[in-house]
Design an enzyme around this catalytic site. Structure first.
Site, PDB file in Angstrom:
ATOM      1  N   LYS A 141       1.111  -1.505  -0.009  1.00 43.96           N
ATOM      2  CA  LYS A 141      -0.025  -0.203   0.029  1.00 43.96           C
ATOM      3  C   LYS A 141       0.943   1.096  -0.027  1.00 43.96           C
ATOM      4  CE  LYS A 141      -3.691  -2.566   2.888  1.00 43.96           C
ATOM      5  NZ  LYS A 141      -4.520  -1.842   3.807  1.00 43.96           N
ATOM      6  N   GLU A 206       8.769   2.300  -5.138  1.00 43.39           N
ATOM      7  CA  GLU A 206       8.118   1.606  -3.746  1.00 43.39           C
ATOM      8  C   GLU A 206       8.803   2.668  -3.187  1.00 43.39           C
ATOM      9  OE1 GLU A 206       6.917  -0.333  -1.364  1.00 43.39           O
ATOM     10  OE2 GLU A 206       8.114  -1.883  -0.645  1.00 43.39           O
ATOM     11  N   ASP A 207       7.882   2.889  -1.553  1.00 44.77           N
ATOM     12  CA  ASP A 207       7.925   3.967  -0.778  1.00 44.77           C
ATOM     13  C   ASP A 207       9.626   4.460  -0.146  1.00 44.77           C
ATOM     14  OD1 ASP A 207       6.827   1.938   0.693  1.00 44.77           O
ATOM     15  OD2 ASP A 207       5.504   3.567   2.398  1.00 44.77           O
ATOM     16  N   ASP A 210      14.011  -0.834   4.170  1.00 45.51           N
ATOM     17  CA  ASP A 210      14.032  -0.230   4.597  1.00 45.51           C
ATOM     18  C   ASP A 210      15.887  -1.730   4.683  1.00 45.51           C
ATOM     19  OD1 ASP A 210      14.837  -1.039   7.681  1.00 45.51           O
ATOM     20  OD2 ASP A 210      13.108  -0.768   8.410  1.00 45.51           O
ATOM     21  N   THR A 211      15.583  -2.856   4.994  1.00 48.17           N
ATOM     22  CA  THR A 211      16.938  -3.687   4.997  1.00 48.17           C
ATOM     23  C   THR A 211      16.859  -4.367   3.755  1.00 48.17           C
ATOM     24  OG1 THR A 211      15.033  -5.333   5.291  1.00 48.17           O
ATOM     25  CG2 THR A 211      16.112  -5.120   7.441  1.00 48.17           C
ATOM     26  N   GLY A 212      15.824  -3.668   3.220  1.00 44.04           N
ATOM     27  CA  GLY A 212      16.308  -4.327   1.360  1.00 44.04           C
ATOM     28  C   GLY A 212      15.717  -5.807   1.294  1.00 44.04           C
ATOM     29  N   LYS A 213      15.761  -6.381   2.390  1.00 45.06           N
ATOM     30  CA  LYS A 213      14.908  -8.063   2.660  1.00 45.06           C
ATOM     31  C   LYS A 213      13.826  -8.611   1.020  1.00 45.06           C
ATOM     32  CE  LYS A 213      13.749 -12.792   4.462  1.00 45.06           C
ATOM     33  NZ  LYS A 213      14.663 -13.533   6.063  1.00 45.06           N
ATOM     34  N   THR A 214      12.425  -7.776   1.549  1.00 39.36           N
ATOM     35  CA  THR A 214      11.715  -8.272   0.465  1.00 39.36           C
ATOM     36  C   THR A 214      12.192  -7.560  -0.941  1.00 39.36           C
ATOM     37  OG1 THR A 214      10.413  -7.489   2.683  1.00 39.36           O
ATOM     38  CG2 THR A 214       9.452  -7.280   0.557  1.00 39.36           C
ATOM     39  N   LYS A 238      16.443   3.388   3.948  1.00 36.62           N
ATOM     40  CA  LYS A 238      16.186   3.937   4.964  1.00 36.62           C
ATOM     41  C   LYS A 238      18.400   3.912   5.643  1.00 36.62           C
ATOM     42  CE  LYS A 238      13.832   3.478   8.939  1.00 36.62           C
ATOM     43  NZ  LYS A 238      12.405   3.462   9.348  1.00 36.62           N
ATOM     44  N   LYS A 258      14.846   5.929  12.274  1.00 36.72           N
ATOM     45  CA  LYS A 258      13.729   6.380  13.209  1.00 36.72           C
ATOM     46  C   LYS A 258      13.079   6.415  12.355  1.00 36.72           C
ATOM     47  CE  LYS A 258      16.762  10.903  14.164  1.00 36.72           C
ATOM     48  NZ  LYS A 258      16.615  11.805  14.176  1.00 36.72           N
ATOM     49  N   PHE A 259      11.992   6.158  12.905  1.00 40.07           N
ATOM     50  CA  PHE A 259      10.640   5.357  12.918  1.00 40.07           C
ATOM     51  C   PHE A 259      10.025   6.672  12.413  1.00 40.07           C
ATOM     52  CE2 PHE A 259       6.171   3.922  12.285  1.00 40.07           C
ATOM     53  CZ  PHE A 259       6.283   1.912  12.216  1.00 40.07           C
ATOM     54  N   ASP A 266       2.804   4.612   6.402  1.00 40.63           N
ATOM     55  CA  ASP A 266       1.867   4.577   8.485  1.00 40.63           C
ATOM     56  C   ASP A 266       2.583   4.016   9.865  1.00 40.63           C
ATOM     57  OD1 ASP A 266       0.099   1.323   7.569  1.00 40.63           O
ATOM     58  OD2 ASP A 266       1.551   2.240   6.623  1.00 40.63           O
ATOM     59  N   ARG A 272      -1.305   8.555   7.577  1.00 42.77           N
ATOM     60  CA  ARG A 272      -1.015   8.737   5.968  1.00 42.77           C
ATOM     61  C   ARG A 272      -1.092   9.855   4.950  1.00 42.77           C
ATOM     62  NH1 ARG A 272       0.546   2.996   3.582  1.00 42.77           N
ATOM     63  NH2 ARG A 272      -0.402   2.029   4.706  1.00 42.77           N
TER      64      ARG A 272
END
Length: 290
Positions: A141, A206-207, A210-214, A238, A258-259, A266, A272
């Site tokens: 999303k 993609e927005d 983070d880890t890049g795994k997906t 990130k 950071k979050f 979201d 959002r």
């Protein structure tokens, strides 16, 4: 001088400024995977102050030329980075929905700056693809807002320049598998048949990475369908120790670990509707936790 390793394990010499890491990641075609020589043509950094000098976005720009067995490849890469030490903006400096005022620490990217960066990303994509047709895959999303604004900017360039890119769009969701039987794969939900990507130029939008795994698993899955080219555009990358090192071809901003919420980022479906990119405080994590 340090050495940076690309996703396909090419080591490239790189000069860095102010401790900021800058990654050259355009060179993913197999033709460039053996014993490359890189000649840095020009490299410089530009610190742009945002309202006050203590709030910079660092922009690194690199023109490069490389050769292999008489063949050459050249290009231009730009990269915007928010340093870890850069303080954000006060919530009172911008319009923030009142129901979120107690939930946020600071704003790190105002809406206007995000829009300007997306405009430049669209221009880079149009220049790279020329008049070649492009299939844009929006990862839902989170990617929908970035995808919409990026796509609108590409359309504006199509309408205002002598050259234009024929565009197709599709929307997918990704579900990662963690069990042994399907390690390294993702389930792609929605969208047209992936067989239609064969011999097509594909751009994944993609927005946040983070880890890049997906994303690595998604790229590997799509490559099985033999696209002509496959690139990734992410508005945010990130900067985290959890990263597997994946770097998208087009990066909006490299951001601290950071979050972040806002601009379609979201937390359990909240925020959002926040235009700016802000840091979520710890009490809000508890407040909106499912």
């Amino acid at each position: 001088m340090t050495f940076l390793k690309l996703p396909n394990f090419i080591e490239l010499p790189f000069f860095h400024t102010g401790g900021a890491n800058f990654f050259v990641n355009q060179l993913t075609n197999d033709i460039w995977t053996d014993h490359l020589q890189l000649n840095v043509v020009t490299h410089h950094s530009l610190d742009t102050s945002l309202m006050q000098s203590e709030r910079p976005i660092m922009t690194l720009m690199l023109n490069f030329r490389m050769s292999r067995n008489g063949q050459s490849f050249s290009g231009y890469v730009s990269h915007s980075l928010l340093p870890d030490s850069s303080p954000g903006y006060s919530l009172n400096s911008f319009c923030v929905p009142s129901h979120y005022m107690a939930d946020l620490e600071e704003i790190i990217l105002p809406h206007g700056i995000v829009q300007d960066r997306i405009q430049r990303m669209a221009r880079d994509i149009v220049e790279d693809f020329g008049e070649q047709a492009l299939v844009c895959l929006c990862v839902l999303k989170g990617g929908h807002q970035f995808f919409s604004d990026l796509f609108d900017n590409i359309k504006k360039l199509n309408n205002s320049t002598r050259t234009s890119i024929p565009l197709r769009v599709d929307f997918i969701r990704c579900k990662s598998y963690e069990n042994d039987e399907s390690s390294g794969k993702v389930q792609i939900i929605g969208g047209d048949s992936l067989s239609s990507l064969e011999n097509q130029n594909v751009l994944i939008v993609e927005d946040m990475i983070d880890t890049g795994k997906t994303m690595v698993n998604l790229v590997d899955t799509l490559l099985e369908h033999k696209p002509k080219s496959l690139r990734v555009a992410s508005l945010f990358l990130k900067r985290t120790d959890r990263s597997n090192g994946f770097k998208p071809d087009y990066i909006g901003f490299e951001v601290p670990d950071k979050f972040l919420v806002g601009y379609a980022l979201d937390y359990n479906e909240y925020f959002r509707d926040l235009d700016h990119v802000a840091v979520l405080n710890r009490s809000a994590m508890d407040k909106y936790r499912k």
